[in-house]
Design a protein around this motif. Structure first.
Motif, mmCIF file in Angstrom:
data_model
loop_
_atom_site.group_PDB
_atom_site.id
_atom_site.type_symbol
_atom_site.label_atom_id
_atom_site.label_comp_id
_atom_site.label_asym_id
_atom_site.label_seq_id
_atom_site.Cartn_x
_atom_site.Cartn_y
_atom_site.Cartn_z
ATOM 1 N N ARG A 1 -28.687 -57.243 23.843
ATOM 2 C CA ARG A 1 -28.875 -56.876 25.240
ATOM 3 C C ARG A 1 -27.660 -56.119 25.775
ATOM 4 N NH1 ARG A 1 -29.348 -61.564 29.668
ATOM 5 N NH2 ARG A 1 -27.153 -61.684 29.091
ATOM 6 N N HIS A 2 -27.915 -55.101 26.591
ATOM 7 C CA HIS A 2 -26.814 -54.372 27.209
ATOM 8 C C HIS A 2 -27.208 -54.029 28.638
ATOM 9 C CE1 HIS A 2 -28.702 -50.338 26.940
ATOM 10 N NE2 HIS A 2 -29.230 -50.787 25.821
ATOM 11 N N ARG A 3 -26.398 -53.171 29.272
ATOM 12 C CA ARG A 3 -26.558 -52.979 30.717
ATOM 13 C C ARG A 3 -27.755 -52.121 31.103
ATOM 14 N NH1 ARG A 3 -22.277 -50.028 28.903
ATOM 15 N NH2 ARG A 3 -22.292 -47.765 29.229
ATOM 16 N N GLY A 4 -28.512 -51.608 30.162
ATOM 17 C CA GLY A 4 -29.696 -50.818 30.488
ATOM 18 C C GLY A 4 -29.619 -49.415 29.929
ATOM 19 N N CYS A 5 -30.786 -48.785 29.757
ATOM 20 C CA CYS A 5 -30.841 -47.448 29.189
ATOM 21 C C CYS A 5 -30.240 -46.437 30.158
ATOM 22 C CB CYS A 5 -32.282 -47.064 28.871
ATOM 23 S SG CYS A 5 -32.984 -48.026 27.504
ATOM 24 N N GLY A 6 -29.660 -45.398 29.581
ATOM 25 C CA GLY A 6 -29.067 -44.352 30.407
ATOM 26 C C GLY A 6 -28.233 -43.410 29.568
ATOM 27 N N GLY A 7 -27.880 -42.275 30.156
ATOM 28 C CA GLY A 7 -27.065 -41.287 29.460
ATOM 29 C C GLY A 7 -27.912 -40.297 28.682
ATOM 30 N N PRO A 8 -27.281 -39.263 28.119
ATOM 31 C CA PRO A 8 -28.021 -38.235 27.387
ATOM 32 C C PRO A 8 -28.642 -38.781 26.105
ATOM 33 C CG PRO A 8 -25.657 -37.940 27.111
ATOM 34 C CD PRO A 8 -25.830 -38.986 28.168
ATOM 35 N N VAL A 9 -29.730 -38.167 25.679
ATOM 36 C CA VAL A 9 -30.393 -38.557 24.442
ATOM 37 C C VAL A 9 -29.647 -37.951 23.258
ATOM 38 C CG1 VAL A 9 -32.517 -38.360 23.090
ATOM 39 C CG2 VAL A 9 -32.643 -38.826 25.538
ATOM 40 N N VAL A 10 -29.318 -38.787 22.283
ATOM 41 C CA VAL A 10 -28.598 -38.349 21.088
ATOM 42 C C VAL A 10 -29.410 -38.727 19.857
ATOM 43 C CG1 VAL A 10 -26.347 -38.580 22.203
ATOM 44 C CG2 VAL A 10 -27.311 -40.523 20.961
ATOM 45 N N LEU A 11 -29.027 -38.167 18.733
ATOM 46 C CA LEU A 11 -29.674 -38.493 17.464
ATOM 47 C C LEU A 11 -28.847 -39.583 16.795
ATOM 48 C CD1 LEU A 11 -32.094 -37.573 15.726
ATOM 49 C CD2 LEU A 11 -30.519 -36.076 14.511
ATOM 50 N N LEU A 12 -29.469 -40.732 16.516
ATOM 51 C CA LEU A 12 -28.750 -41.901 16.029
ATOM 52 C C LEU A 12 -29.193 -42.259 14.615
ATOM 53 C CD1 LEU A 12 -26.693 -44.058 17.115
ATOM 54 C CD2 LEU A 12 -28.683 -45.526 17.486
ATOM 55 N N LEU A 13 -28.215 -42.421 13.738
ATOM 56 C CA LEU A 13 -28.469 -42.878 12.371
ATOM 57 C C LEU A 13 -28.018 -44.334 12.285
ATOM 58 C CD1 LEU A 13 -29.262 -42.305 9.412
ATOM 59 C CD2 LEU A 13 -26.899 -41.605 9.013
ATOM 60 N N ALA A 14 -28.936 -45.239 11.954
ATOM 61 C CA ALA A 14 -28.635 -46.673 11.939
ATOM 62 C C ALA A 14 -29.003 -47.267 10.588
ATOM 63 C CB ALA A 14 -29.397 -47.391 13.059
#
Length: 299
Positions: free
Chosen positions: A42-55
């Motif tokens: 859990r974190h403070r909520g969605c926000g910010g620019p969309v990025v490409l994430l490798l997990a």
């Protein structure tokens, strides 16, 4: 060596998919949010620019490449933002897509810190990470970079640069050569670096910011681990703001520090006068801080 070569090939393959299958910027949404944000704590909520994430999941048995908002990306463990290449100019008759906005120097530094947290071994020293930041941001499109002796002196590496270069070579991240002139040349070996954006001018600006942050009046006399923490703190806030916040676990990961040692590094920056206040919210796992000034026009 074979495992590292395979890893580089996998990253290059994924980067190829990212370039070929990428959607126009205005159509990209946070896939983590679409799935109920179950990829991270859990974190403070969605926000910010969309990025490409490798997990990475299941110890590397599963890899996921997906769009995510900046907040979800920061909260996802064992993950790194994939540097994205700028949009190509369409040929005559080709369908135009929305232009890809340039990342700011702060965003570029955040992306590179996240990338290095995944690309370098956890044992890599803070000084090696600061040098890797400079190499990645100053490299040309072929992954080649030249580091003048004066720049290394400014990074407080004079007399110790051999050991730091050796760290990055042992990690198979670059190949290093020292020229008779005293300059250092390096060839970056991780093909992921070749896909990064924006262009060299803006990346050079980001590299210059890192030097200023790591060697300011507040940080110049501090150990490398504190200087790396200062760079991360500066990058994780807007340049026209004096406050910032980040997920504690992710922030500790990019600084290559256990969470309890991160507290000590942040406190040293507060004692040195760089921070006017900082706090840790244990219920949400968030680090909050306030600096003494913005990055315009000074630091």
């Amino acid at each position: 060596m074979q495992a590292l070569t395979a890893r580089s090939a996998v990253l290059a393959h994924l980067a190829g998919h990212a370039r070929i299958d990428v959607l126009p910027r205005h159509l990209r949404t946070c896939q983590c949010r679409e799935r109920g944000c179950r990829w991270h704590p859990r974190h403070r909520g969605c926000g910010g620019p969309v990025v490409l994430l490798l997990a990475r999941e299941r110890g590397g048995c599963l890899w996921r490449l997906a769009d995510a908002c900046a907040n979800c990306a920061a909260a996802t463990r064992d993950a790194a933002v994939v540097p994205e290449a700028p949009a190509r100019t369409p040929t005559k008759g080709a369908r135009r897509s929305a232009p890809t906005p340039c990342l700011s120097p702060h965003e570029r530094i955040r992306d590179m810190l996240s990338y290095l947290a995944a690309a370098l071994p956890p044992s890599a020293s803070p000084q090696a990470r600061l040098l890797a930041l400079q190499c990645a941001l100053r490299a040309d499109r072929h992954g080649r970079v030249e580091m003048p002796a004066g720049l290394l002196r400014g990074m407080l590496l004079e007399g110790r640069e051999a050991g730091v270069w050796q760290e990055l070579e042992q990690a198979r991240w670059l190949h290093h050569t020292r020229l008779p002139s005293g300059c250092h040349q390096a060839q970056l070996l991780d093909t992921t670096v070749l896909t990064q954006a924006p262009g060299r001018t803006l990346r050079a600006q980001a590299a210059g910011l890192i030097l200023r942050w790591a060697h300011s009046c507040h940080t110049g006399a501090q150990p490398a681990v504190v200087r790396l923490t200062a760079v991360a703190l500066k990058a994780h806030r807007s340049p026209d703001s004096t406050s910032g916040s980040a997920d504690l676990a992710d922030f500790a990961r990019i600084c290559a520090l256990p969470e309890e040692h991160l507290n000590e590094a942040v406190q040293r920056l507060a004692d040195a006068g760089m921070l006017s206040a900082w706090s840790l919210n244990t219920s949400t796992g968030e680090l909050h801080w306030r600096t003494e000034g913005t990055d315009a026009p000074g630091l």
